[in-house]
Design an enzyme around this catalytic site. Structure first.
Site, short mmCIF file in Angstrom:
data_model
loop_
_atom_site.label_atom_id
_atom_site.label_comp_id
_atom_site.label_asym_id
_atom_site.label_seq_id
_atom_site.Cartn_x
_atom_site.Cartn_y
_atom_site.Cartn_z
N LYS A 1 14.86 -3.20 6.77
CA LYS A 1 14.17 -1.32 6.34
C LYS A 1 14.68 -0.91 5.44
O LYS A 1 15.79 -1.11 5.31
CB LYS A 1 14.97 -1.09 7.44
CG LYS A 1 14.66 0.31 8.07
CD LYS A 1 12.70 -0.02 7.84
CE LYS A 1 11.42 1.75 8.28
NZ LYS A 1 9.96 1.40 8.69
N GLU B 1 10.76 -4.51 6.20
CA GLU B 1 9.59 -2.99 6.52
C GLU B 1 9.37 -1.93 5.59
O GLU B 1 10.68 -0.94 5.50
CB GLU B 1 10.07 -2.57 8.44
CG GLU B 1 8.68 -1.98 8.37
CD GLU B 1 9.19 -1.42 10.11
OE1 GLU B 1 8.78 -0.91 10.99
OE2 GLU B 1 10.02 -2.52 10.36
N GLY B 2 8.35 -1.55 5.32
CA GLY B 2 8.44 -0.02 4.73
C GLY B 2 8.57 1.43 5.60
O GLY B 2 9.01 0.83 6.82
#
Length: 238
Positions: free
Chosen positions: A37, A109-110
């Protein structure tokens, strides 16, 4: 692809659950997986974040974060308000590259959409993808309005010379309306990339064993799954 960057066309489009589905499907294919993340916002230090949610659903994956901030805001804003150092694209790329040395697949993951700002200099997830030379998977919503946000995201990726792996619908409704059903044909057209899956509404609420066994059926072979886009379109055709 050792690193795959996953972004959404906006917030609340099912990005984390889609990331979990990609992770679970890769694991079912025998690949070791890490999820990173880039910037976790809106959680306390003692709360599980999105990477931990991916691990809960997908199983034995390595979960990591570059940074987290307590308020549910864009990362740059959340960092400023918390009086903490912001995340920079270089840090995201470095962390992902390190994970890639020990895993077959790293999912980055943005937070929100592709151009949500990490820092005062305007660094974004797109910048991290450029540094990594990694393809980007776009998670989109199903219904009215998704064509515009998906095409804008795809155009930005192309303008930067970044590869668009495809589009996944993050939340396919049980009773799709006319716009959603038409978008099955229109989404890949506006994106200039294939439709690679559709996750059913409520997928994230499944018990982890059921999620893991079902995930490959939601994603296309390009993501190690068995989902057949043409059969899905035929079944849902308006």
């Amino acid at each position: 692809m050792p690193v795959l960057v996953i972004t959404g066309t906006g917030t609340e489009v099912g990005k984390t659950v889609a990331t979990a589905a990609v992770a679970a499907t890769a694991r079912a294919a025998g690949r070791s997986v890490a999820v990173l993340k880039a910037a976790q916002t809106g959680v306390r230090p003692d709360e599980p974040g999105d990477a931990q949610e991916v691990a809960r659903l997908a199983g034995a994956v390595t979960a990591a974060e570059v940074a987290r901030y307590p308020e549910p805001l864009a990362p740059g804003t959340a960092a400023r308000r918390a009086g903490r150092a912001p995340v920079h694209p270089e840090e995201v790329a470095e962390a992902a590259a390190k994970l890639a040395t020990d895993h077959d697949l790293v999912l980055v993951e943005g937070a929100g959409g592709l151009l949500v700002r990490f820092d005062a200099a305007g660094g974004t997830l797109a910048d991290a993808a450029e540094l990594l030379g990694a393809p980007v998977l776009v998670v989109a919503s199903a219904g009215l309005g998704t064509l515009n946000t998906t095409e804008l995201t795809a155009r930005e990726l192309r303008s930067r010379g970044l590869g668009l792996a495809g589009v996944v619908i993050g939340n396919w409704p049980q009773r799709p309306d006319l716009a959603s059903r038409c978008n099955l044909a229109d989404l890949p057209d506006v994106a200039g990339a294939p439709l690679l899956g559709a996750l059913p509404a409520g997928a994230g609420a499944l018990a982890p064993p059921a999620f893991r066994s079902s995930a490959p059926h939601w994603l296309a072979p390009a993501l190690d799954g068995t989902w057949d886009v043409e059969a899905f379109r035929k079944r849902e055709a308006p």
